[in-house]
Motif scaffolding. Sequence first.
Motif, PDB file in Angstrom:
ATOM      1  N   THR A  55       0.830  -1.209   0.000  1.00 10.40           N
ATOM      2  CA  THR A  55       0.000   0.000   0.000  1.00 10.40           C
ATOM      3  C   THR A  55       0.860   1.253   0.000  1.00 10.40           C
ATOM      4  O   THR A  55       0.543   2.217  -0.703  1.00 10.40           O
ATOM      5  CB  THR A  55      -0.956   0.024   1.195  1.00 10.40           C
ATOM      6  OG1 THR A  55      -0.206  -0.158   2.409  1.00 10.40           O
ATOM      7  CG2 THR A  55      -1.999  -1.070   1.088  1.00 10.40           C
ATOM      8  N   SER A  56       1.947   1.255   0.769  1.00 11.88           N
ATOM      9  CA  SER A  56       2.791   2.455   0.793  1.00 11.88           C
ATOM     10  C   SER A  56       3.476   2.666  -0.557  1.00 11.88           C
ATOM     11  O   SER A  56       3.625   3.798  -1.006  1.00 11.88           O
ATOM     12  CB  SER A  56       3.814   2.378   1.919  1.00 11.88           C
ATOM     13  OG  SER A  56       4.678   1.284   1.709  1.00 11.88           O
ATOM     14  N   SER A  57       3.879   1.585  -1.215  1.00  6.26           N
ATOM     15  CA  SER A  57       4.510   1.764  -2.522  1.00  6.26           C
ATOM     16  C   SER A  57       3.491   2.245  -3.552  1.00  6.26           C
ATOM     17  O   SER A  57       3.819   3.064  -4.408  1.00  6.26           O
ATOM     18  CB  SER A  57       5.167   0.466  -2.979  1.00  6.26           C
ATOM     19  OG  SER A  57       4.200  -0.556  -3.122  1.00  6.26           O
ATOM     20  N   PHE A  58       2.253   1.774  -3.467  1.00  4.53           N
ATOM     21  CA  PHE A  58       1.226   2.259  -4.384  1.00  4.53           C
ATOM     22  C   PHE A  58       0.949   3.738  -4.151  1.00  4.53           C
ATOM     23  O   PHE A  58       0.831   4.521  -5.097  1.00  4.53           O
ATOM     24  CB  PHE A  58      -0.074   1.455  -4.223  1.00  4.53           C
ATOM     25  CG  PHE A  58      -1.199   2.025  -5.031  1.00  4.53           C
ATOM     26  CD1 PHE A  58      -1.235   1.860  -6.403  1.00  4.53           C
ATOM     27  CD2 PHE A  58      -2.212   2.753  -4.423  1.00  4.53           C
ATOM     28  CE1 PHE A  58      -2.270   2.402  -7.154  1.00  4.53           C
ATOM     29  CE2 PHE A  58      -3.244   3.292  -5.162  1.00  4.53           C
ATOM     30  CZ  PHE A  58      -3.273   3.116  -6.535  1.00  4.53           C
ATOM     31  N   LEU A  59       0.851   4.145  -2.871  1.00  6.16           N
ATOM     32  CA  LEU A  59       0.594   5.557  -2.578  1.00  6.16           C
ATOM     33  C   LEU A  59       1.752   6.439  -3.030  1.00  6.16           C
ATOM     34  O   LEU A  59       1.535   7.548  -3.530  1.00  6.16           O
ATOM     35  CB  LEU A  59       0.328   5.737  -1.082  1.00  6.16           C
ATOM     36  CG  LEU A  59      -0.969   5.100  -0.575  1.00  6.16           C
ATOM     37  CD1 LEU A  59      -1.068   5.237   0.934  1.00  6.16           C
ATOM     38  CD2 LEU A  59      -2.170   5.732  -1.238  1.00  6.16           C
ATOM     39  N   THR A  60       2.965   5.952  -2.858  1.00  3.30           N
ATOM     40  CA  THR A  60       4.129   6.709  -3.322  1.00  3.30           C
ATOM     41  C   THR A  60       4.108   6.864  -4.840  1.00  3.30           C
ATOM     42  O   THR A  60       4.355   7.956  -5.370  1.00  3.30           O
ATOM     43  CB  THR A  60       5.424   6.003  -2.882  1.00  3.30           C
ATOM     44  OG1 THR A  60       5.424   5.895  -1.468  1.00  3.30           O
ATOM     45  CG2 THR A  60       6.645   6.749  -3.347  1.00  3.30           C
ATOM     46  N   LEU A  61       3.796   5.787  -5.537  1.00  2.00           N
ATOM     47  CA  LEU A  61       3.712   5.838  -6.988  1.00  2.00           C
ATOM     48  C   LEU A  61       2.614   6.802  -7.442  1.00  2.00           C
ATOM     49  O   LEU A  61       2.825   7.610  -8.351  1.00  2.00           O
ATOM     50  CB  LEU A  61       3.441   4.439  -7.552  1.00  2.00           C
ATOM     51  CG  LEU A  61       3.245   4.355  -9.063  1.00  2.00           C
ATOM     52  CD1 LEU A  61       4.560   4.634  -9.770  1.00  2.00           C
ATOM     53  CD2 LEU A  61       2.714   2.998  -9.455  1.00  2.00           C
ATOM     54  N   ALA A  62       1.453   6.743  -6.780  1.00  2.98           N
ATOM     55  CA  ALA A  62       0.345   7.626  -7.162  1.00  2.98           C
ATOM     56  C   ALA A  62       0.692   9.094  -6.917  1.00  2.98           C
ATOM     57  O   ALA A  62       0.427   9.959  -7.766  1.00  2.98           O
ATOM     58  CB  ALA A  62      -0.909   7.243  -6.390  1.00  2.98           C
ATOM     59  N   ALA A  63       1.309   9.393  -5.765  1.00  4.73           N
ATOM     60  CA  ALA A  63       1.657  10.783  -5.455  1.00  4.73           C
ATOM     61  C   ALA A  63       2.720  11.302  -6.420  1.00  4.73           C
ATOM     62  O   ALA A  63       2.612  12.423  -6.946  1.00  4.73           O
ATOM     63  CB  ALA A  63       2.149  10.884  -4.015  1.00  4.73           C
ATOM     64  N   GLY A  64       3.759  10.497  -6.684  1.00  2.00           N
ATOM     65  CA  GLY A  64       4.801  10.920  -7.620  1.00  2.00           C
ATOM     66  C   GLY A  64       4.257  11.092  -9.028  1.00  2.00           C
ATOM     67  O   GLY A  64       4.613  12.036  -9.737  1.00  2.00           O
ATOM     68  N   GLY A  65       3.385  10.194  -9.453  1.00  3.64           N
ATOM     69  CA  GLY A  65       2.771  10.317 -10.777  1.00  3.64           C
ATOM     70  C   GLY A  65       1.901  11.547 -10.895  1.00  3.64           C
ATOM     71  O   GLY A  65       1.903  12.231 -11.922  1.00  3.64           O
ATOM     72  N   ALA A  66       1.151  11.864  -9.820  1.00  3.63           N
ATOM     73  CA  ALA A  66       0.284  13.046  -9.849  1.00  3.63           C
ATOM     74  C   ALA A  66       1.114  14.322  -9.938  1.00  3.63           C
ATOM     75  O   ALA A  66       0.800  15.229 -10.728  1.00  3.63           O
ATOM     76  CB  ALA A  66      -0.603  13.069  -8.614  1.00  3.63           C
ATOM     77  N   VAL A  67       2.175  14.395  -9.154  1.00  3.50           N
ATOM     78  CA  VAL A  67       3.030  15.583  -9.184  1.00  3.50           C
ATOM     79  C   VAL A  67       3.695  15.724 -10.549  1.00  3.50           C
ATOM     80  O   VAL A  67       3.753  16.824 -11.123  1.00  3.50           O
ATOM     81  CB  VAL A  67       4.082  15.524  -8.053  1.00  3.50           C
ATOM     82  CG1 VAL A  67       5.138  16.591  -8.228  1.00  3.50           C
ATOM     83  CG2 VAL A  67       3.403  15.672  -6.706  1.00  3.50           C
ATOM     84  N   SER A  68       4.187  14.618 -11.093  1.00  3.37           N
ATOM     85  CA  SER A  68       4.819  14.663 -12.409  1.00  3.37           C
ATOM     86  C   SER A  68       3.831  15.083 -13.488  1.00  3.37           C
ATOM     87  O   SER A  68       4.162  15.873 -14.378  1.00  3.37           O
ATOM     88  CB  SER A  68       5.406  13.294 -12.754  1.00  3.37           C
ATOM     89  OG  SER A  68       6.406  12.959 -11.829  1.00  3.37           O
ATOM     90  N   ALA A  69       2.600  14.592 -13.415  1.00  4.93           N
ATOM     91  CA  ALA A  69       1.577  14.944 -14.400  1.00  4.93           C
ATOM     92  C   ALA A  69       1.233  16.428 -14.323  1.00  4.93           C
ATOM     93  O   ALA A  69       1.064  17.098 -15.348  1.00  4.93           O
ATOM     94  CB  ALA A  69       0.323  14.094 -14.189  1.00  4.93           C
ATOM     95  N   VAL A  70       1.138  16.962 -13.099  1.00  4.63           N
ATOM     96  CA  VAL A  70       0.837  18.392 -12.941  1.00  4.63           C
ATOM     97  C   VAL A  70       1.967  19.234 -13.512  1.00  4.63           C
ATOM     98  O   VAL A  70       1.730  20.211 -14.235  1.00  4.63           O
ATOM     99  CB  VAL A  70       0.580  18.732 -11.453  1.00  4.63           C
ATOM    100  CG1 VAL A  70       0.589  20.229 -11.214  1.00  4.63           C
ATOM    101  CG2 VAL A  70      -0.739  18.123 -10.997  1.00  4.63           C
ATOM    102  N   LEU A  71       3.206  18.891 -13.191  1.00  2.00           N
ATOM    103  CA  LEU A  71       4.337  19.656 -13.710  1.00  2.00           C
ATOM    104  C   LEU A  71       4.429  19.558 -15.230  1.00  2.00           C
ATOM    105  O   LEU A  71       4.691  20.545 -15.917  1.00  2.00           O
ATOM    106  CB  LEU A  71       5.643  19.175 -13.071  1.00  2.00           C
ATOM    107  CG  LEU A  71       5.844  19.575 -11.620  1.00  2.00           C
ATOM    108  CD1 LEU A  71       7.091  18.915 -11.066  1.00  2.00           C
ATOM    109  CD2 LEU A  71       5.952  21.087 -11.490  1.00  2.00           C
ATOM    110  N   TRP A  72       4.238  18.382 -15.770  1.00  2.00           N
ATOM    111  CA  TRP A  72       4.316  18.200 -17.214  1.00  2.00           C
ATOM    112  C   TRP A  72       3.201  18.951 -17.931  1.00  2.00           C
ATOM    113  O   TRP A  72       3.438  19.597 -18.939  1.00  2.00           O
ATOM    114  CB  TRP A  72       4.253  16.710 -17.541  1.00  2.00           C
ATOM    115  CG  TRP A  72       4.331  16.431 -19.002  1.00  2.00           C
ATOM    116  CD1 TRP A  72       5.436  16.494 -19.795  1.00  2.00           C
ATOM    117  CD2 TRP A  72       3.249  16.081 -19.846  1.00  2.00           C
ATOM    118  NE1 TRP A  72       5.123  16.191 -21.084  1.00  2.00           N
ATOM    119  CE2 TRP A  72       3.767  15.924 -21.148  1.00  2.00           C
ATOM    120  CE3 TRP A  72       1.904  15.862 -19.637  1.00  2.00           C
ATOM    121  CZ2 TRP A  72       2.971  15.575 -22.219  1.00  2.00           C
ATOM    122  CZ3 TRP A  72       1.109  15.501 -20.702  1.00  2.00           C
ATOM    123  CH2 TRP A  72       1.643  15.367 -21.985  1.00  2.00           C
TER     124      TRP A  72
END
Length: 171
Positions: free
Chosen positions: A75-92
């Motif tokens: 669960t922690s790895s999924f949440l980390t992946l989701a948060a990093g993906g969301a931040v990357s998507a916003v920046l991109w």
Amino acid sequence: MQLPEQPVAGQPDPTTRAEVRKLAHAVETALTAELATFHRDTTPLPVVGSAPPVEQPGRPSMSSKAVDRNVTILTSSFLTLAAGGAVSAVLWSSGHANETVIAWICGGIVAVPVALTLPVLALKGLMKSAKGVAEAAPQPVTNHFHGTVHHDERTVTSTTRGVIANTRNHH
């Protein structure tokens, strides 16, 4: 509602009506019948001897503690992946994507929870080991005597030597 049995011009004949009535009755019976949708067998399994269960070949079973840790990791790895993906998507999507900034943000998303979690887990392990040491320590023996008591505190040293054992105790 009763249907007339006499054939009327343009209407089906009585045999067709009888078949329709049978079909309607069968549908009505099926809809009102309480059919079991499951069955649970509550009879206990037979006991074969007194031997404990044997580990089966293949992947070994995990303890509940290992399962809990596995769920936490996933669960922690999924949440980390989701948060990093969301931040990357916003920046991109905003056009301000910089690989260095994204690396720092993703590193922060991973490092901050780890930095907060590791001391807590270490403290938890220390508390558990201290509890285990306290429980494993022998209980102090307290003897209560009534009357005259003689307490002998001599130490006996024993040596055994030779082909034929000869034990001599020295006080």
